[in-house]
Enzyme design. Structure first.
Site, mmCIF file in Angstrom:
data_model
loop_
_atom_site.group_PDB
_atom_site.id
_atom_site.type_symbol
_atom_site.label_atom_id
_atom_site.label_comp_id
_atom_site.label_asym_id
_atom_site.label_seq_id
_atom_site.Cartn_x
_atom_site.Cartn_y
_atom_site.Cartn_z
ATOM 1 N N GLU A 336 -38.926 -19.196 -1.394
ATOM 2 C CA GLU A 336 -37.915 -20.133 -0.757
ATOM 3 C C GLU A 336 -38.476 -20.501 0.479
ATOM 4 O OE1 GLU A 336 -34.021 -18.657 -0.306
ATOM 5 O OE2 GLU A 336 -33.740 -17.837 -2.388
ATOM 6 N N GLU A 390 -25.350 -27.752 -2.212
ATOM 7 C CA GLU A 390 -24.183 -26.954 -3.067
ATOM 8 C C GLU A 390 -22.891 -26.916 -2.087
ATOM 9 O OE1 GLU A 390 -26.462 -23.656 -4.982
ATOM 10 O OE2 GLU A 390 -27.952 -24.222 -3.791
ATOM 11 N N LYS A 393 -21.177 -23.190 -1.668
ATOM 12 C CA LYS A 393 -21.964 -22.019 -1.022
ATOM 13 C C LYS A 393 -20.865 -21.666 0.162
ATOM 14 C CE LYS A 393 -25.864 -21.140 -1.154
ATOM 15 N NZ LYS A 393 -27.157 -20.719 -0.764
ATOM 16 N N GLU A 399 -26.005 -23.935 4.965
ATOM 17 C CA GLU A 399 -25.873 -23.319 3.608
ATOM 18 C C GLU A 399 -25.494 -24.292 2.612
ATOM 19 O OE1 GLU A 399 -27.158 -20.361 2.350
ATOM 20 O OE2 GLU A 399 -27.734 -19.915 4.477
#
Length: 462
Positions: A336, A390, A393, A399
Protein backbone atom coordinates in the site's frame (compact mmCIF):
# COMPACT_ATOMS: atom_id res chain seq x y z
CA UNK A 1 -1.87 2.62 8.99
CA UNK A 2 -4.97 0.97 10.30
CA UNK A 3 -6.45 -2.09 8.54
CA UNK A 4 -8.06 -0.97 5.34
CA UNK A 5 -10.84 -3.58 5.15
CA UNK A 6 -11.80 -6.80 6.82
CA UNK A 7 -15.12 -7.28 5.05
CA UNK A 8 -15.94 -7.35 1.84
CA UNK A 9 3.94 -0.76 -18.79
CA UNK A 10 6.29 -3.30 -20.43
CA UNK A 11 4.95 -5.13 -23.54
CA UNK A 12 5.87 -8.75 -24.16
CA UNK A 13 9.15 -9.12 -26.05
CA UNK A 14 7.69 -11.83 -28.22
CA UNK A 15 4.86 -9.49 -29.20
CA UNK A 16 7.32 -6.79 -30.26
CA UNK A 17 9.32 -9.33 -32.22
CA UNK A 18 6.16 -10.63 -33.86
CA UNK A 19 5.12 -7.11 -34.88
CA UNK A 20 8.56 -6.48 -36.34
CA UNK A 21 8.36 -9.74 -38.28
CA UNK A 22 5.00 -8.74 -39.68
CA UNK A 23 6.46 -5.50 -40.99
CA UNK A 24 9.22 -7.52 -42.64
CA UNK A 25 6.63 -9.83 -44.15
CA UNK A 26 4.72 -6.91 -45.62
CA UNK A 27 7.87 -5.65 -47.34
CA UNK A 28 8.75 -9.09 -48.70
CA UNK A 29 5.41 -9.61 -50.41
CA UNK A 30 2.99 -12.48 -50.08
CA UNK A 31 4.99 -15.09 -52.05
CA UNK A 32 8.18 -14.51 -50.11
CA UNK A 33 6.24 -14.33 -46.89
CA UNK A 34 4.96 -17.83 -47.37
CA UNK A 35 8.54 -19.09 -47.31
CA UNK A 36 9.56 -17.16 -44.20
CA UNK A 37 9.27 -17.91 -40.50
CA UNK A 38 6.74 -15.11 -40.15
CA UNK A 39 3.96 -17.17 -41.71
CA UNK A 40 2.20 -18.88 -38.84
CA UNK A 41 -0.61 -20.59 -40.78
CA UNK A 42 -0.75 -22.57 -44.06
CA UNK A 43 -0.99 -20.71 -47.32
CA UNK A 44 -4.45 -19.32 -48.08
CA UNK A 45 -5.61 -19.83 -51.66
CA UNK A 46 -6.38 -16.55 -53.33
CA UNK A 47 -9.58 -16.67 -55.31
CA UNK A 48 -12.82 -14.83 -55.84
CA UNK A 49 -14.17 -15.83 -52.50
CA UNK A 50 -15.50 -14.11 -49.41
CA UNK A 51 -13.74 -14.42 -46.08
CA UNK A 52 -15.90 -13.82 -43.05
CA UNK A 53 -14.35 -12.58 -39.83
CA UNK A 54 -16.47 -12.95 -36.71
CA UNK A 55 -15.83 -9.93 -34.56
CA UNK A 56 -16.41 -10.08 -30.83
CA UNK A 57 -19.01 -7.69 -29.54
CA UNK A 58 -21.77 -7.84 -32.11
CA UNK A 59 -20.06 -6.70 -35.33
CA UNK A 60 -21.50 -9.69 -37.22
CA UNK A 61 -19.68 -10.72 -40.41
CA UNK A 62 -17.27 -8.45 -42.21
CA UNK A 63 -16.67 -9.44 -45.81
CA UNK A 64 -13.01 -8.87 -46.57
CA UNK A 65 -11.67 -7.82 -49.95
CA UNK A 66 -12.10 -10.06 -53.01
CA UNK A 67 -8.96 -8.73 -54.64
CA UNK A 68 -5.57 -10.38 -54.32
CA UNK A 69 -3.89 -7.31 -52.85
CA UNK A 70 -6.52 -6.75 -50.20
CA UNK A 71 -6.46 -10.45 -49.37
CA UNK A 72 -2.75 -10.21 -48.64
CA UNK A 73 -3.33 -7.31 -46.28
CA UNK A 74 -6.18 -9.15 -44.58
CA UNK A 75 -3.85 -12.11 -44.13
CA UNK A 76 -1.31 -9.87 -42.42
CA UNK A 77 -4.08 -8.51 -40.23
CA UNK A 78 -4.99 -12.04 -39.20
CA UNK A 79 -1.36 -12.75 -38.33
CA UNK A 80 -1.25 -9.64 -36.16
CA UNK A 81 -4.35 -10.66 -34.24
CA UNK A 82 -3.15 -14.25 -33.96
CA UNK A 83 0.29 -13.27 -32.72
CA UNK A 84 -1.18 -10.80 -30.23
CA UNK A 85 -3.41 -13.39 -28.60
CA UNK A 86 -0.70 -16.05 -28.77
CA UNK A 87 2.20 -14.20 -27.20
CA UNK A 88 0.49 -12.20 -24.42
CA UNK A 89 1.91 -14.03 -21.42
CA UNK A 90 0.99 -13.32 -17.79
CA UNK A 91 3.46 -13.46 -14.95
CA UNK A 92 2.61 -15.88 -12.16
CA UNK A 93 2.39 -13.38 -9.30
CA UNK A 94 2.78 -9.75 -10.44
CA UNK A 95 2.60 -8.32 -13.96
CA UNK A 96 4.86 -5.32 -14.40
CA UNK A 97 5.38 -3.03 -11.41
CA UNK A 98 2.04 -1.27 -10.82
CA UNK A 99 -1.01 -2.48 -8.92
CA UNK A 100 -3.97 -0.98 -7.08
CA UNK A 101 -5.85 -1.77 -3.87
CA UNK A 102 -9.56 -2.20 -4.53
CA UNK A 103 -11.20 -1.26 -1.25
CA UNK A 104 -14.98 -1.31 -1.03
CA UNK A 105 -16.04 0.29 2.25
CA UNK A 106 -18.55 2.42 0.37
CA UNK A 107 -22.16 2.36 -0.78
CA UNK A 108 -21.78 4.43 -3.93
CA UNK A 109 -18.92 2.94 -5.98
CA UNK A 110 -19.29 1.17 -9.35
CA UNK A 111 -20.20 -2.51 -9.59
CA UNK A 112 -17.38 -5.08 -9.82
CA UNK A 113 -18.20 -5.63 -13.52
CA UNK A 114 -17.75 -1.90 -14.15
CA UNK A 115 -14.52 -1.99 -12.18
CA UNK A 116 -13.15 -4.61 -14.57
CA UNK A 117 -13.89 -2.26 -17.46
CA UNK A 118 -12.21 0.60 -15.61
CA UNK A 119 -9.08 -1.39 -14.79
CA UNK A 120 -8.73 -2.65 -18.35
CA UNK A 121 -9.04 0.86 -19.74
CA UNK A 122 -6.33 1.97 -17.31
CA UNK A 123 -4.23 -1.11 -18.16
CA UNK A 124 -3.98 -2.01 -14.48
CA UNK A 125 -3.17 -5.71 -14.24
CA UNK A 126 -2.75 -6.26 -10.49
CA UNK A 127 -5.19 -5.63 -7.65
CA UNK A 128 -5.54 -6.47 -3.99
CA UNK A 129 -8.87 -6.84 -2.22
CA UNK A 130 -9.31 -7.10 1.54
CA UNK A 131 -11.61 -10.11 1.52
CA UNK A 132 -12.68 -12.80 -0.94
CA UNK A 133 -15.97 -11.32 -2.06
CA UNK A 134 -17.73 -13.74 -4.40
CA UNK A 135 -19.32 -11.04 -6.56
CA UNK A 136 -15.91 -9.51 -7.19
CA UNK A 137 -14.26 -12.85 -7.95
CA UNK A 138 -17.06 -13.76 -10.36
CA UNK A 139 -16.86 -10.40 -12.14
CA UNK A 140 -13.12 -10.76 -12.69
CA UNK A 141 -13.45 -14.15 -14.38
CA UNK A 142 -11.67 -14.11 -17.73
CA UNK A 143 -10.31 -10.60 -17.20
CA UNK A 144 -6.69 -11.71 -16.87
CA UNK A 145 -6.28 -9.28 -13.96
CA UNK A 146 -4.31 -10.77 -11.08
CA UNK A 147 -5.95 -10.62 -7.67
CA UNK A 148 -4.57 -11.04 -4.20
CA UNK A 149 -7.51 -11.89 -1.94
CA UNK A 150 -7.56 -11.15 1.76
CA UNK A 151 -8.18 -13.44 4.68
CA UNK A 152 -9.52 -10.90 7.17
CA UNK A 153 -8.04 -10.25 10.60
CA UNK A 154 -11.22 -11.46 12.22
CA UNK A 155 -10.70 -14.95 10.78
CA UNK A 156 -7.09 -15.46 11.84
CA UNK A 157 -7.70 -17.02 15.23
CA UNK A 158 -10.11 -19.57 13.79
CA UNK A 159 -7.87 -20.40 10.81
CA UNK A 160 -4.85 -20.78 13.09
CA UNK A 161 -6.50 -23.61 15.03
CA UNK A 162 -6.41 -26.28 12.31
CA UNK A 163 -5.52 -26.82 8.67
CA UNK A 164 -9.01 -28.11 7.91
CA UNK A 165 -10.46 -24.71 8.73
CA UNK A 166 -8.09 -23.13 6.22
CA UNK A 167 -9.11 -25.80 3.73
CA UNK A 168 -12.79 -24.97 4.24
CA UNK A 169 -12.11 -21.29 3.64
CA UNK A 170 -10.16 -21.98 0.44
CA UNK A 171 -12.77 -24.43 -0.82
CA UNK A 172 -15.43 -21.77 -0.36
CA UNK A 173 -13.57 -18.62 -1.43
CA UNK A 174 -10.78 -19.61 -3.82
CA UNK A 175 -11.21 -23.04 -5.37
CA UNK A 176 -14.57 -22.37 -7.10
CA UNK A 177 -13.20 -19.34 -8.98
CA UNK A 178 -9.94 -20.60 -10.41
CA UNK A 179 -8.52 -20.76 -12.99
CA UNK A 180 -11.08 -18.45 -14.65
CA UNK A 181 -10.37 -15.76 -12.09
CA UNK A 182 -6.63 -15.25 -11.71
CA UNK A 183 -6.16 -15.42 -7.93
CA UNK A 184 -2.42 -14.99 -7.54
CA UNK A 185 -2.16 -14.71 -3.77
CA UNK A 186 -3.77 -14.83 -0.35
CA UNK A 187 -2.90 -12.09 2.12
CA UNK A 188 -3.27 -13.57 5.60
CA UNK A 189 -4.38 -10.66 7.74
CA UNK A 190 -3.40 -7.01 7.29
CA UNK A 191 -1.05 -4.99 9.50
CA UNK A 192 -1.24 -7.52 12.34
CA UNK A 193 2.20 -7.19 13.91
CA UNK A 194 2.68 -3.89 15.69
CA UNK A 195 -1.06 -3.59 16.26
CA UNK A 196 -2.89 -3.66 19.57
CA UNK A 197 -4.15 -7.26 19.59
CA UNK A 198 -1.26 -9.48 20.68
CA UNK A 199 -3.44 -12.58 20.34
CA UNK A 200 -3.52 -11.90 16.62
CA UNK A 201 0.28 -11.66 16.63
CA UNK A 202 0.35 -15.18 17.99
CA UNK A 203 -2.23 -16.46 15.51
CA UNK A 204 -0.60 -15.03 12.37
CA UNK A 205 2.12 -17.62 11.73
CA UNK A 206 0.01 -20.75 12.38
CA UNK A 207 -2.78 -19.27 10.23
CA UNK A 208 -0.34 -18.62 7.36
CA UNK A 209 1.07 -22.15 7.68
CA UNK A 210 -2.39 -23.70 7.63
CA UNK A 211 -3.37 -21.74 4.53
CA UNK A 212 -0.20 -22.80 2.75
CA UNK A 213 -0.63 -26.45 3.77
CA UNK A 214 -4.20 -26.43 2.46
CA UNK A 215 -3.00 -24.98 -0.84
CA UNK A 216 -0.37 -27.70 -1.03
CA UNK A 217 -2.97 -30.42 -0.56
CA UNK A 218 -4.98 -28.89 -3.40
CA UNK A 219 -1.96 -28.57 -5.67
CA UNK A 220 -2.21 -24.76 -5.66
CA UNK A 221 0.83 -23.77 -3.58
CA UNK A 222 2.97 -23.01 -6.63
CA UNK A 223 0.41 -20.73 -8.27
CA UNK A 224 -1.08 -18.94 -5.24
CA UNK A 225 1.29 -17.00 -3.01
CA UNK A 226 0.78 -16.76 0.76
CA UNK A 227 1.85 -13.50 2.40
CA UNK A 228 0.94 -10.93 5.04
CA UNK A 229 1.35 -7.14 4.67
CA UNK A 230 2.82 -5.06 7.49
CA UNK A 231 2.70 -1.43 8.51
CA UNK A 232 5.68 0.76 9.39
CA UNK A 233 4.80 0.02 13.03
CA UNK A 234 6.91 -3.15 12.87
CA UNK A 235 10.08 -1.00 12.78
CA UNK A 236 11.78 0.54 15.77
CA UNK A 237 13.58 3.10 13.65
CA UNK A 238 13.63 3.78 9.92
CA UNK A 239 15.81 6.89 9.62
CA UNK A 240 18.28 6.85 8.09
CA UNK A 241 17.38 3.73 6.07
CA UNK A 242 20.51 1.83 7.11
CA UNK A 243 19.52 2.18 10.78
CA UNK A 244 16.19 0.43 10.35
CA UNK A 245 15.51 -2.56 12.61
CA UNK A 246 12.44 -4.45 13.73
CA UNK A 247 10.90 -3.55 17.06
CA UNK A 248 12.15 -5.77 19.86
CA UNK A 249 8.65 -6.89 20.88
CA UNK A 250 7.75 -7.60 17.24
CA UNK A 251 10.98 -9.43 16.40
CA UNK A 252 10.08 -12.62 18.26
CA UNK A 253 6.98 -12.95 16.05
CA UNK A 254 8.21 -11.60 12.75
CA UNK A 255 11.43 -13.62 12.53
CA UNK A 256 9.67 -17.02 12.55
CA UNK A 257 7.16 -15.61 10.05
CA UNK A 258 9.98 -14.42 7.79
CA UNK A 259 11.65 -17.79 8.09
CA UNK A 260 8.49 -19.49 6.89
CA UNK A 261 7.98 -17.00 4.04
CA UNK A 262 11.62 -17.48 3.06
CA UNK A 263 11.04 -21.23 2.78
CA UNK A 264 8.03 -20.75 0.48
CA UNK A 265 9.63 -17.85 -1.47
CA UNK A 266 7.10 -15.21 -0.43
CA UNK A 267 8.10 -11.52 -0.42
CA UNK A 268 7.94 -9.08 2.47
CA UNK A 269 4.97 -6.77 1.97
CA UNK A 270 5.13 -3.32 3.56
CA UNK A 271 2.54 -0.51 3.61
CA UNK A 272 4.68 2.59 3.03
CA UNK A 273 3.08 6.05 3.15
CA UNK A 274 5.22 9.17 2.76
CA UNK A 275 1.94 11.04 3.23
CA UNK A 276 1.57 9.77 6.79
CA UNK A 277 5.17 10.59 7.59
CA UNK A 278 4.80 14.12 6.26
CA UNK A 279 1.45 14.60 7.98
CA UNK A 280 2.97 13.67 11.31
CA UNK A 281 5.89 16.12 11.04
CA UNK A 282 5.40 18.74 8.30
CA UNK A 283 7.80 21.17 9.95
CA UNK A 284 10.81 18.89 9.57
CA UNK A 285 10.03 16.89 6.43
CA UNK A 286 10.46 18.51 3.03
CA UNK A 287 7.20 18.17 1.09
CA UNK A 288 9.13 17.97 -2.19
CA UNK A 289 11.10 15.02 -0.80
CA UNK A 290 7.83 13.23 -0.04
CA UNK A 291 6.34 14.04 -3.48
CA UNK A 292 9.28 12.96 -5.71
CA UNK A 293 9.90 16.61 -6.63
CA UNK A 294 13.29 18.28 -6.94
CA UNK A 295 14.93 18.63 -3.53
CA UNK A 296 18.26 18.31 -1.74
CA UNK A 297 17.39 14.82 -0.53
CA UNK A 298 19.12 13.03 2.33
CA UNK A 299 22.49 11.34 2.66
CA UNK A 300 22.76 8.12 4.64
CA UNK A 301 26.16 8.70 6.20
CA UNK A 302 26.68 5.05 7.13
CA UNK A 303 26.23 3.74 3.59
CA UNK A 304 26.94 7.00 1.72
CA UNK A 305 23.76 6.40 -0.26
CA UNK A 306 21.79 9.43 -1.43
CA UNK A 307 17.97 9.48 -1.44
CA UNK A 308 16.00 12.05 -3.40
CA UNK A 309 12.58 10.75 -2.34
CA UNK A 310 11.05 9.26 0.78
CA UNK A 311 9.42 6.31 -1.00
CA UNK A 312 12.79 4.81 -1.97
CA UNK A 313 14.11 5.46 1.52
CA UNK A 314 11.18 3.55 3.04
CA UNK A 315 11.70 0.58 0.74
CA UNK A 316 15.42 0.46 1.51
CA UNK A 317 14.73 0.76 5.24
CA UNK A 318 12.72 -2.46 4.96
CA UNK A 319 15.59 -4.13 3.11
CA UNK A 320 18.07 -3.11 5.82
CA UNK A 321 15.80 -4.43 8.57
CA UNK A 322 15.43 -7.73 6.72
CA UNK A 323 19.19 -8.04 6.28
CA UNK A 324 19.82 -7.48 9.98
CA UNK A 325 17.24 -10.14 10.78
CA UNK A 326 19.05 -12.58 8.46
CA UNK A 327 16.78 -12.41 5.41
CA UNK A 328 18.86 -10.51 2.87
CA UNK A 329 17.41 -12.50 -0.06
CA UNK A 330 13.78 -11.60 0.68
CA UNK A 331 12.14 -9.26 -1.83
CA UNK A 332 10.27 -6.17 -0.60
CA UNK A 333 6.99 -5.27 -2.30
CA UNK A 334 4.96 -2.21 -1.31
CA UNK A 335 1.46 -3.47 -0.60
CA UNK A 336 0.00 0.00 0.00
CA UNK A 337 1.06 3.55 -0.74
CA UNK A 338 -0.88 6.64 -1.69
CA UNK A 339 -1.75 10.24 -0.90
CA UNK A 340 -5.05 11.69 0.30
CA UNK A 341 -6.71 14.36 -1.84
CA UNK A 342 -8.65 15.78 1.10
CA UNK A 343 -8.20 15.83 4.85
CA UNK A 344 -9.07 17.50 8.11
CA UNK A 345 -7.56 20.85 9.05
CA UNK A 346 -4.79 19.15 10.99
CA UNK A 347 -3.89 16.75 8.14
CA UNK A 348 -1.05 18.59 6.45
CA UNK A 349 -0.56 18.00 2.75
CA UNK A 350 -3.92 16.38 2.08
CA UNK A 351 -5.11 18.14 -1.05
CA UNK A 352 -5.77 17.28 -4.73
CA UNK A 353 -2.59 18.93 -6.00
CA UNK A 354 -0.30 16.91 -3.73
CA UNK A 355 -2.24 13.70 -4.31
CA UNK A 356 -1.95 14.13 -8.05
CA UNK A 357 1.77 14.97 -7.83
CA UNK A 358 2.59 11.97 -5.65
CA UNK A 359 0.60 9.43 -7.64
CA UNK A 360 1.73 10.80 -11.01
CA UNK A 361 5.40 10.78 -10.03
CA UNK A 362 5.11 7.38 -8.36
CA UNK A 363 3.54 5.88 -11.46
CA UNK A 364 6.30 7.37 -13.59
CA UNK A 365 8.93 6.03 -11.19
CA UNK A 366 7.47 2.52 -11.23
CA UNK A 367 7.20 2.53 -15.02
CA UNK A 368 10.98 2.91 -15.24
CA UNK A 369 11.34 -0.54 -13.64
CA UNK A 370 14.32 0.35 -11.55
CA UNK A 371 15.50 -0.48 -8.07
CA UNK A 372 16.48 1.61 -5.06
CA UNK A 373 19.85 3.12 -4.07
CA UNK A 374 20.57 0.12 -1.83
CA UNK A 375 19.08 -2.50 -4.16
CA UNK A 376 19.48 -1.02 -7.67
CA UNK A 377 18.90 -4.36 -9.43
CA UNK A 378 15.73 -5.25 -7.49
CA UNK A 379 12.85 -3.68 -9.42
CA UNK A 380 10.37 -1.96 -7.12
CA UNK A 381 6.72 -3.05 -7.29
CA UNK A 382 3.84 -1.34 -5.55
CA UNK A 383 0.08 -1.40 -5.06
CA UNK A 384 -1.48 2.05 -4.88
CA UNK A 385 -4.06 2.83 -2.25
CA UNK A 386 -6.70 3.13 -3.44
CA UNK A 387 -8.89 2.63 -6.47
CA UNK A 388 -11.88 4.64 -5.13
CA UNK A 389 -12.72 7.16 -2.46
CA UNK A 390 -14.60 5.11 0.16
CA UNK A 391 -17.35 7.14 1.79
CA UNK A 392 -18.07 4.74 4.67
CA UNK A 393 -14.55 4.39 6.04
CA UNK A 394 -14.15 5.49 9.65
CA UNK A 395 -11.42 7.77 10.89
CA UNK A 396 -10.16 11.17 9.71
CA UNK A 397 -11.34 12.69 6.43
CA UNK A 398 -8.20 11.56 4.62
CA UNK A 399 -9.24 7.91 5.04
CA UNK A 400 -12.18 8.51 2.71
CA UNK A 401 -10.17 10.34 0.06
CA UNK A 402 -7.31 8.20 -1.18
CA UNK A 403 -9.02 7.17 -4.43
CA UNK A 404 -7.52 7.52 -7.88
CA UNK A 405 -11.17 7.55 -9.00
CA UNK A 406 -14.29 9.11 -7.58
CA UNK A 407 -17.35 7.07 -6.66
CA UNK A 408 -18.93 7.64 -10.08
CA UNK A 409 -15.88 6.20 -11.85
CA UNK A 410 -14.49 9.54 -13.02
CA UNK A 411 -10.87 10.39 -12.26
CA UNK A 412 -10.07 12.21 -9.02
CA UNK A 413 -7.21 13.98 -10.81
CA UNK A 414 -5.29 13.39 -14.01
CA UNK A 415 -2.31 11.03 -13.84
CA UNK A 416 -2.90 9.49 -17.24
CA UNK A 417 -5.93 7.30 -16.57
CA UNK A 418 -9.39 7.64 -18.07
CA UNK A 419 -12.60 7.14 -16.14
CA UNK A 420 -15.44 4.79 -16.94
CA UNK A 421 -16.76 5.08 -20.50
CA UNK A 422 -20.53 5.13 -20.86
CA UNK A 423 -22.21 2.38 -22.93
CA UNK A 424 -23.27 4.95 -25.53
CA UNK A 425 -19.66 5.47 -26.57
CA UNK A 426 -19.09 1.79 -27.33
CA UNK A 427 -22.40 1.35 -29.15
CA UNK A 428 -21.76 4.54 -31.12
CA UNK A 429 -18.46 3.14 -32.31
CA UNK A 430 -20.12 -0.04 -33.53
CA UNK A 431 -22.87 1.90 -35.28
CA UNK A 432 -20.25 3.85 -37.16
CA UNK A 433 -18.92 0.62 -38.66
CA UNK A 434 -22.40 -0.48 -39.73
CA UNK A 435 -23.40 2.93 -41.07
CA UNK A 436 -20.52 3.21 -43.51
CA UNK A 437 -21.80 0.33 -45.63
CA UNK A 438 -19.86 -2.78 -46.56
CA UNK A 439 -19.49 -1.91 -50.24
CA UNK A 440 -17.86 1.43 -49.43
CA UNK A 441 -15.46 -0.29 -47.05
CA UNK A 442 -14.48 -2.91 -49.58
CA UNK A 443 -13.77 -0.33 -52.27
CA UNK A 444 -11.35 1.59 -50.06
CA UNK A 445 -7.71 0.54 -50.19
CA UNK A 446 -5.15 -0.46 -47.59
CA UNK A 447 -6.40 1.93 -44.93
CA UNK A 448 -9.60 -0.03 -44.41
CA UNK A 449 -7.81 -3.29 -43.72
CA UNK A 450 -5.57 -1.87 -41.04
CA UNK A 451 -8.39 0.21 -39.55
CA UNK A 452 -10.60 -2.86 -39.23
CA UNK A 453 -7.63 -4.79 -37.85
CA UNK A 454 -7.24 -2.18 -35.13
CA UNK A 455 -10.95 -2.50 -34.37
CA UNK A 456 -10.62 -6.27 -34.06
CA UNK A 457 -7.66 -5.93 -31.72
CA UNK A 458 -9.43 -3.33 -29.61
CA UNK A 459 -12.53 -5.46 -29.22
CA UNK A 460 -10.52 -8.58 -28.39
CA UNK A 461 -8.34 -6.87 -25.80
CA UNK A 462 -11.21 -5.06 -24.11
Amino acid sequence: METKQNQKVEKNHNLRTSSLDLRKAKNLGSTACLKQKYCLIPRIAYASISVEVAVVGGLHNIIISRTRKQMELSYLCFLLVFSTTTFLNVDASFTGTYGVNYGRIADNIPSPHSVVTLLKAAKIKNIRIYDADHEVLTAFKGSGIQIIVGLGNGLLKDISVAEDRAMNWINENVQPYIPGTHISGIAVGNEILGGTDVELWEALLPAAKNVYSALQRLGLAKSIEVSSPHSEAVFANSYPPSACIFREDVAQYIKPLLEFFSQINSPFYINAYPFLAYKSDPEHIDLNYALFKKNAGIQDTKTNLHYDNMFDAMVDAAYFALEKAGFEKTEVIVSETGWASKGDQNEAGADPKNARTYNYNLRKRLTKKKGTPHRPKMVVKAYIFALFNENLKPGPTSERNFGLFKADGSISYDIGFTGLVGPSAASSSLLNYKGLGLRGWFQSSHTWVFTSCAAVLFLMLT
